[in-house]
Design an enzyme around this catalytic site. Structure first.
Site, PDB file in Angstrom:
ATOM      1  N   LYS A  55      -2.756  -4.442   6.200  1.00 37.38           N
ATOM      2  CA  LYS A  55      -1.711  -3.821   7.036  1.00 37.38           C
ATOM      3  C   LYS A  55      -2.090  -3.947   8.515  1.00 37.38           C
ATOM      4  O   LYS A  55      -1.260  -4.305   9.351  1.00 37.38           O
ATOM      5  CB  LYS A  55      -1.540  -2.344   6.666  1.00 37.38           C
ATOM      6  CG  LYS A  55      -0.728  -2.123   5.400  1.00 37.38           C
ATOM      7  CD  LYS A  55      -0.792  -0.688   4.911  1.00 37.38           C
ATOM      8  CE  LYS A  55      -0.135  -0.569   3.549  1.00 37.38           C
ATOM      9  NZ  LYS A  55      -0.374   0.712   2.874  1.00 37.38           N
ATOM     10  N   GLN A  99      -2.618   6.535   3.713  1.00 30.44           N
ATOM     11  CA  GLN A  99      -2.737   5.776   2.467  1.00 30.44           C
ATOM     12  C   GLN A  99      -2.972   6.730   1.287  1.00 30.44           C
ATOM     13  O   GLN A  99      -3.818   7.624   1.361  1.00 30.44           O
ATOM     14  CB  GLN A  99      -3.900   4.765   2.602  1.00 30.44           C
ATOM     15  CG  GLN A  99      -4.044   3.816   1.443  1.00 30.44           C
ATOM     16  CD  GLN A  99      -2.896   2.821   1.297  1.00 30.44           C
ATOM     17  OE1 GLN A  99      -2.246   2.444   2.268  1.00 30.44           O
ATOM     18  NE2 GLN A  99      -2.636   2.397   0.084  1.00 30.44           N
ATOM     19  N   ASP A 122       6.609   5.541   5.774  1.00 28.51           N
ATOM     20  CA  ASP A 122       6.569   5.455   4.308  1.00 28.51           C
ATOM     21  C   ASP A 122       7.832   6.055   3.686  1.00 28.51           C
ATOM     22  O   ASP A 122       8.115   5.821   2.513  1.00 28.51           O
ATOM     23  CB  ASP A 122       5.375   6.247   3.765  1.00 28.51           C
ATOM     24  CG  ASP A 122       4.213   5.363   3.364  1.00 28.51           C
ATOM     25  OD1 ASP A 122       4.451   4.227   2.944  1.00 28.51           O
ATOM     26  OD2 ASP A 122       3.067   5.849   3.454  1.00 28.51           O
TER      27      ASP A 122
END
Ligand code: GUN
Length: 301
Positions: A55, A99, A122
């Site tokens: 990422k 995460q 997200d």
């Protein structure tokens, strides 16, 4: 005869190119602004470390600023919440991703909902989930958004198709079902307690497998010509006692599925690259919204 392969890797490359173009254009609209994405990793889950590294690399590649925070496994929840507070206030940060999974002593819901919904790239916060569900402008979870984008590219309109989503996680299954409903599919969510899963899968024009079990969906569960999206990224080690080469395997038994499906995403090279590309797209979208600009043209939402 094998099904047509849906090239997630190629589509992701193109989408990242569109995002990079959008980042350059934004400089013309707002001289000072470079979109920034902050990624927070807690502990040392090897799979998470790999994702976070790629990422960060791809964020920089599209011309955005990458902020990376690596916290110890035993970090106190209040310290993680305090970092999120700082990132919420930081004007150089337009997207925040924590995460998952988080260690057990941390309340993941509390952490996710502490993220400013405008920076929640997200799309996991209650605010964004609610907005998506009632049809308001939201930030949409990246994996289902990437799957949807591949389906749109392959099929055009999805209206009226029968879609079966196997898996009911907050990260993939539930938002995937919401997105397919938004596209006017007739949607079934199947899960570990579903009776006669094979028969339900066979009725699907679109089958999305998000169960986290290697080779779980068998070829003869797939209706003739169906489109199969395999979300599974299972690390399987060859040989005994975990020694040997690690392979990535999907949730669908690819070899047998190919004989039944009309089209299928490979693992690797399908959903995975599209997830990261959609994360970058969401970050650019979040940045535009923070500046009061229209959403960037041509990116998935
Ligand atoms: N862990 C597995 N998938 C995801 C994802 O899409 N976002 C985050 N934050 N964590 C994950």
């Amino acid at each position: 005869m094998c099904a047509e392969l849906i090239d997630g890797k190629g589509m992701a490359l193109q989408l990242r190119g569109d995002v990079a173009h959008g980042v350059r254009e934004l400089r013309g609209l707002s001289h000072e602004t470079q979109p920034g994405l902050a990624v927070v990793l807690v502990g040392q889950n090897p799979a998470s470390e790999v994702y976070v590294r790629s990422k960060a690399r791809l964020t920089a590649e599209v011309g955005m600023t990458s902020f990376k925070y690596e916290l110890e496994e035993d970090v106190a929840e209040k310290d993680l919440l305090s970092l999120i507070g700082q990132l919420n206030r930081n004007r150089e940060v337009h997207g925040i991703l924590v995460q998952l999974p988080l260690p057990e002593h941390i309340n993941a819901h509390a952490v996710i909902n502490a993220i400013d919904p405008e920076k929640d790239v997200d799309g996991f916060s209650v605010s964004n989930v609610g907005r998506l569900t009632v049809g308001q402008k939201a930030l949409v979870p990246c994996t289902p958004l990437g799957c949807l984008q591949m389906l749109r590219r392959h099929h055009g309109s999805l209206s009226g198709l029968s879609a079966v989503v196997v898996g009911r996680s907050n990260i993939v299954g539930k938002p995937m079902a919401t997105l397919l409903l938004r596209e006017n599919c007739t949607v079934t969510i199947a899960h570990s307690q579903t009776q006669d899963l094979a028969a339900i899968c066979r009725k699907a024009d679109i089958l999305v497998a998000a169960v986290g079990k290697p080779n779980f969906i068998q070829g003869d569960w797939i209706g003739h010509g169906a489109t199969v999206i395999d979300v599974g990224i299972n690390r399987v080690t060859e040989g005994q006692q975990g020694i040997g080469k690690t392979n990535l395997i999907g949730d669908v038994d690819f070899k047998s599925a190919c004989r039944h499906a009309g089209a299928i995403t490979p693992v690797p090279g399908g959903v995975g690259p599209m997830t990261i590309a959609c994360l970058l797209a969401n970050t650019l979208t979040a940045c535009h919204r923070s500046l009061g600009l229209d959403d960037p043209v041509g990116l998935p939402v």
